[in-house]
Design a protein around this motif. Structure first.
Motif, PDB file in Angstrom:
ATOM      1  N   ALA A  15       0.811  -1.218   0.000  1.00 42.76           N
ATOM      2  CA  ALA A  15       0.000   0.000   0.000  1.00 42.76           C
ATOM      3  C   ALA A  15       0.849   1.274   0.000  1.00 42.76           C
ATOM      4  O   ALA A  15       0.323   2.367  -0.212  1.00 42.76           O
ATOM      5  CB  ALA A  15      -0.926   0.003   1.213  1.00 42.76           C
ATOM      6  N   LEU A  16       2.149   1.143   0.220  1.00 39.63           N
ATOM      7  CA  LEU A  16       3.013   2.325   0.258  1.00 39.63           C
ATOM      8  C   LEU A  16       3.161   2.934  -1.131  1.00 39.63           C
ATOM      9  O   LEU A  16       3.215   2.214  -2.131  1.00 39.63           O
ATOM     10  CB  LEU A  16       4.393   1.950   0.800  1.00 39.63           C
ATOM     11  N   PRO A  17       3.261   4.250  -1.228  1.00 39.77           N
ATOM     12  CA  PRO A  17       3.444   4.897  -2.544  1.00 39.77           C
ATOM     13  C   PRO A  17       4.841   4.615  -3.116  1.00 39.77           C
ATOM     14  O   PRO A  17       5.798   4.382  -2.368  1.00 39.77           O
ATOM     15  CB  PRO A  17       3.266   6.383  -2.237  1.00 39.77           C
ATOM     16  N   ASP A  18       4.942   4.641  -4.436  1.00 43.01           N
ATOM     17  CA  ASP A  18       6.211   4.362  -5.108  1.00 43.01           C
ATOM     18  C   ASP A  18       7.353   5.234  -4.596  1.00 43.01           C
ATOM     19  O   ASP A  18       8.470   4.756  -4.421  1.00 43.01           O
ATOM     20  CB  ASP A  18       6.078   4.555  -6.625  1.00 43.01           C
ATOM     21  N   ASP A  19       7.107   6.521  -4.396  1.00 40.19           N
ATOM     22  CA  ASP A  19       8.170   7.418  -3.936  1.00 40.19           C
ATOM     23  C   ASP A  19       8.761   6.951  -2.612  1.00 40.19           C
ATOM     24  O   ASP A  19       9.968   7.016  -2.409  1.00 40.19           O
ATOM     25  CB  ASP A  19       7.649   8.850  -3.793  1.00 40.19           C
ATOM     26  N   LEU A  20       7.921   6.471  -1.716  1.00 36.45           N
ATOM     27  CA  LEU A  20       8.408   5.983  -0.426  1.00 36.45           C
ATOM     28  C   LEU A  20       9.176   4.674  -0.595  1.00 36.45           C
ATOM     29  O   LEU A  20      10.225   4.472   0.024  1.00 36.45           O
ATOM     30  CB  LEU A  20       7.252   5.798   0.560  1.00 36.45           C
ATOM     31  N   LEU A  21       8.686   3.792  -1.449  1.00 38.07           N
ATOM     32  CA  LEU A  21       9.398   2.540  -1.710  1.00 38.07           C
ATOM     33  C   LEU A  21      10.788   2.812  -2.273  1.00 38.07           C
ATOM     34  O   LEU A  21      11.774   2.186  -1.877  1.00 38.07           O
ATOM     35  CB  LEU A  21       8.599   1.666  -2.681  1.00 38.07           C
ATOM     36  N   HIS A  22      10.890   3.760  -3.194  1.00 37.88           N
ATOM     37  CA  HIS A  22      12.192   4.094  -3.783  1.00 37.88           C
ATOM     38  C   HIS A  22      13.112   4.740  -2.756  1.00 37.88           C
ATOM     39  O   HIS A  22      14.328   4.527  -2.777  1.00 37.88           O
ATOM     40  CB  HIS A  22      12.008   4.978  -5.014  1.00 37.88           C
ATOM     41  N   ALA A  23      12.564   5.526  -1.853  1.00 41.90           N
ATOM     42  CA  ALA A  23      13.375   6.114  -0.777  1.00 41.90           C
ATOM     43  C   ALA A  23      13.932   5.026   0.133  1.00 41.90           C
ATOM     44  O   ALA A  23      15.095   5.087   0.548  1.00 41.90           O
ATOM     45  CB  ALA A  23      12.545   7.110   0.030  1.00 41.90           C
ATOM     46  N   ARG A  45       7.911  -6.976  -6.423  1.00 40.80           N
ATOM     47  CA  ARG A  45       8.642  -7.842  -7.359  1.00 40.80           C
ATOM     48  C   ARG A  45       9.440  -7.057  -8.394  1.00 40.80           C
ATOM     49  O   ARG A  45      10.527  -7.462  -8.765  1.00 40.80           O
ATOM     50  CB  ARG A  45       7.687  -8.802  -8.048  1.00 40.80           C
ATOM     51  N   ARG A  46       8.886  -5.964  -8.861  1.00 42.73           N
ATOM     52  CA  ARG A  46       9.574  -5.174  -9.887  1.00 42.73           C
ATOM     53  C   ARG A  46       9.979  -3.790  -9.393  1.00 42.73           C
ATOM     54  O   ARG A  46      10.604  -3.036 -10.123  1.00 42.73           O
ATOM     55  CB  ARG A  46       8.691  -5.033 -11.132  1.00 42.73           C
ATOM     56  N   VAL A  47       9.639  -3.437  -8.167  1.00 43.82           N
ATOM     57  CA  VAL A  47       9.972  -2.108  -7.647  1.00 43.82           C
ATOM     58  C   VAL A  47      11.482  -1.896  -7.644  1.00 43.82           C
ATOM     59  O   VAL A  47      11.969  -0.825  -7.991  1.00 43.82           O
ATOM     60  CB  VAL A  47       9.379  -1.908  -6.230  1.00 43.82           C
ATOM     61  N   TRP A  48      12.250  -2.911  -7.280  1.00 40.69           N
ATOM     62  CA  TRP A  48      13.698  -2.751  -7.182  1.00 40.69           C
ATOM     63  C   TRP A  48      14.320  -2.348  -8.519  1.00 40.69           C
ATOM     64  O   TRP A  48      15.376  -1.721  -8.540  1.00 40.69           O
ATOM     65  CB  TRP A  48      14.361  -4.029  -6.655  1.00 40.69           C
TER      66      TRP A  48
END
Length: 128
Positions: A15-23, A45-48
């Protein structure tokens, strides 16, 4: 069937937003650890593949088979595709027998990749 409905488990990470995941990924840095985040949830799976900073260091125990480090770097670059830019890339290569030798052609390929996709800092080191 949704995993959260069958087990009562709520996947809060997804549920976390992409910007937070990338941070979060930016704080991890180590490429092996960053790619391992794919197991955290379906969404990761593909965020990294969009991580902005990656560091590859072959002196870690996880690359104990000859050629494993080289194969991992090549695989990680291929998974990222053409769209994913990097702010920083670090590759540290040991000349130890344990990790096998990295050919000049392989290093040249990594440098070409860096030249096309890294907008900031590139650090490639070779030590004995």
């Amino acid at each position: 069937m949704d995993d959260s409905s069958s087990t009562g488990y709520l996947d809060r990470i997804s549920a976390l937003p992409d910007d937070l995941l990338h941070a979060i990924l930016a704080f991890i840095g180590d490429a092996h650890a960053v790619t391992s985040t794919a197991v955290l949830s379906r969404r990761w799976r593909r965020v990294w593949t969009h991580a902005k900073n990656l560091a590859f260091t072959d002196c870690q125990e996880k690359y104990d088979a000859p050629g494993h480090f080289v194969g991992f770097v090549d695989w990680a670059f291929a998974q990222r595709g053409d769209d994913a830019g990097l702010e920083s890339l670090m590759i540290r290569i040991s000349r130890s027998i344990r990790t096998g030798s990295t050919s000049p052609q392989q290093v040249n390929g990594w440098l070409r990749y860096a030249g096309r996709r890294v907008v900031g800092f590139v650090d490639v080191q070779l030590w004995a």
